[in-house]
Write an enzyme that holds these catalytic residues in place. Structure first.
Site, PDB file in Angstrom:
ATOM      1  CB  CYS A 114      -0.944   0.007   1.200  1.00 30.29           C
ATOM      2  SG  CYS A 114      -2.121  -1.338   1.152  1.00 30.29           S
ATOM      3  CG  HIS A 249      -3.305   3.708   2.327  1.00 29.62           C
ATOM      4  ND1 HIS A 249      -3.689   3.338   1.058  1.00 29.62           N
ATOM      5  CD2 HIS A 249      -3.345   2.565   3.079  1.00 29.62           C
ATOM      6  CE1 HIS A 249      -3.926   2.038   1.035  1.00 29.62           C
ATOM      7  NE2 HIS A 249      -3.735   1.551   2.246  1.00 29.62           N
ATOM      8  CG  ASN A 279      -6.694  -0.602   1.137  1.00 27.56           C
ATOM      9  OD1 ASN A 279      -5.976  -0.120   0.262  1.00 27.56           O
ATOM     10  ND2 ASN A 279      -6.214  -1.091   2.266  1.00 27.56           N
TER      11      ASN A 279
END
Ligand code: UT7
Length: 322
Positions: A114, A249, A279
């Site tokens: 990520c 994020h 996500n």
């Protein structure tokens, strides 16, 4: 001193198909209420068979180039962050190079889960300031739907597919204070078992599915992300009140809200896409950036801080004057 690297254009791509929480609750033991309350997620985009990592990355990159008023001839490097490449090699970056008709330069993929976009941006920044490249496409492209265990309600409701990109160039004299002020990268390999994919081409006997200890990741995320944003501000002699926008994020609304509170930012100053995108790993920050630049929220001169944390464990931040 070498001139700063500037983010000259941004772009994104989302798969056509949207999957709601209610649709997921028809095949696994979950509810729209649970997902929204614990994560803020309402829906996610899921790639179709032709919406590959390279396909989506190329579309996001083309949008970023167009936004910068540039074309394939202006690109001499492509850095693509992904944990879900189409092939072990060639690098997905080079599939994008071919797709966009870029005939020169170089490209490679970055594996930092990520945090991949922040890592890729840091490399692009260093290469542009060092004179090694003059037009870098930095892309995050992910198809996590292909590595989900669709029977595991603890993970499969959390992720989505998509791609985001920026085009990074050397600043000109007119750009003045504009550009990437600094980037800050961290990793702690001893925490690798908190979030990982169980296998790859080198271990084909494994499941190939994402495995996560959500509670532990959550605990690390709030503390480490706040620290790495403060590190970026300190490095530039700036304070919380100087931040115009937080582009975090997009893993969980509760983490994002906690970050906003720690930085003393009102909710209007925090870019949120997790409700609609879920996500998207390395794509989440550039997709959020593309949305907030595209709708005019982020303006020239604004100070933007981006941050991410993911499997590795990896984390990092970037401070950018737009
Ligand atoms: O991008 C990389 C970084 N990733 C992250 O930052 C993710 C960080 N972690 C999180 O976002 C959260 O920890 C989760 C959203 C993954 C989980 O939220 P939580 O509040 O930590 O829930 P939990 O894992 O502690 O589970 C609470 C309960 C459990 O039931 P029991 O054991 O209390 O009976 C789970 O089995 O919720 C249950 N549960 C679900 N229930 C309905 C877990 N997943 C679901 C589900 N639907 N989808």
């Amino acid at each position: 001193m070498a001139s700063r690297a500037v983010i000259a254009g941004v772009g994104g791509y989302l798969p056509k198909r949207i999957v709601s929480n209610d649709e997921l609750s028809r095949t696994i033991d979950t509810t729209d209420d649970w997902i929204q309350e614990r994560t803020g997620i309402k829906q996610r985009h899921i790639a179709g068979p032709t919406e590959t990592c390279a396909f989506m990355g190329a579309r996001a990159a083309a949008a970023a180039l167009a936004d910068a008023g540039c074309g394939p001839g202006d690109v001499d490097a492509i850095i693509l962050a992904t944990a879900t490449p189409d092939q072990a090699f060639p690098a997905t970056a080079l599939r994008v190079q071919a797709e966009l008709g870029i005939a020169r330069g170089f490209g490679f993929d970055v594996s930092a889960a990520c945090s991949g976009f922040i890592y890729a941006l840091a490399i692009a920044d260093a290469m542009v300031r060092g004179g090694q490249a003059t037009g870098v496409l930095v892309i995050g492209s992910e198809v996590y739907s292909r590595i989900m265990n669709w029977a595991d309600r603890g993970t499969c409701v959390l992720f989505g597919d998509g791609a985001g990109a920026v085009f990074v160039r050397p600043g000109t004299d007119q750009d003045g204070t504009r550009g990437i002020l600094s980037t800050h990268l961290h990793a702690q390999g001893t925490l690798g078992d908190l979030l990982y994919v169980d296998g790859a081409v080198g271990r084909p006997e494994r499941s190939g599915h994402l495995v996560m200890n959500g509670r532990e990741i959550f605990r690390h995320a709030v503390a480490k992300l706040a620290a790495v944003v403060d590190e970026a501000l300190r490095a530039n002699g700036l304070i919380h009140a100087d931040i115009d926008w937080l582009v975090p994020h997009q893993a969980n609304r509760r983490i994002i809200d906690a970050m906003g509170r720690k930085l003393g930012l009102s909710a209007e100053r925090v870019v949120v896409t997790v409700d609609r995108h879920a996500n998207t790993s390395a794509a989440s920050v550039p997709l959020a950036l593309a949305e907030a630049c595209g709708d005019g929220r982020i303006k020239r001169g604004n100070l933007v801080v981006m941050e991410a944390l993911g499997g590795g464990m990896t984390w990092g931040s970037a401070l950018v004057r737009f």
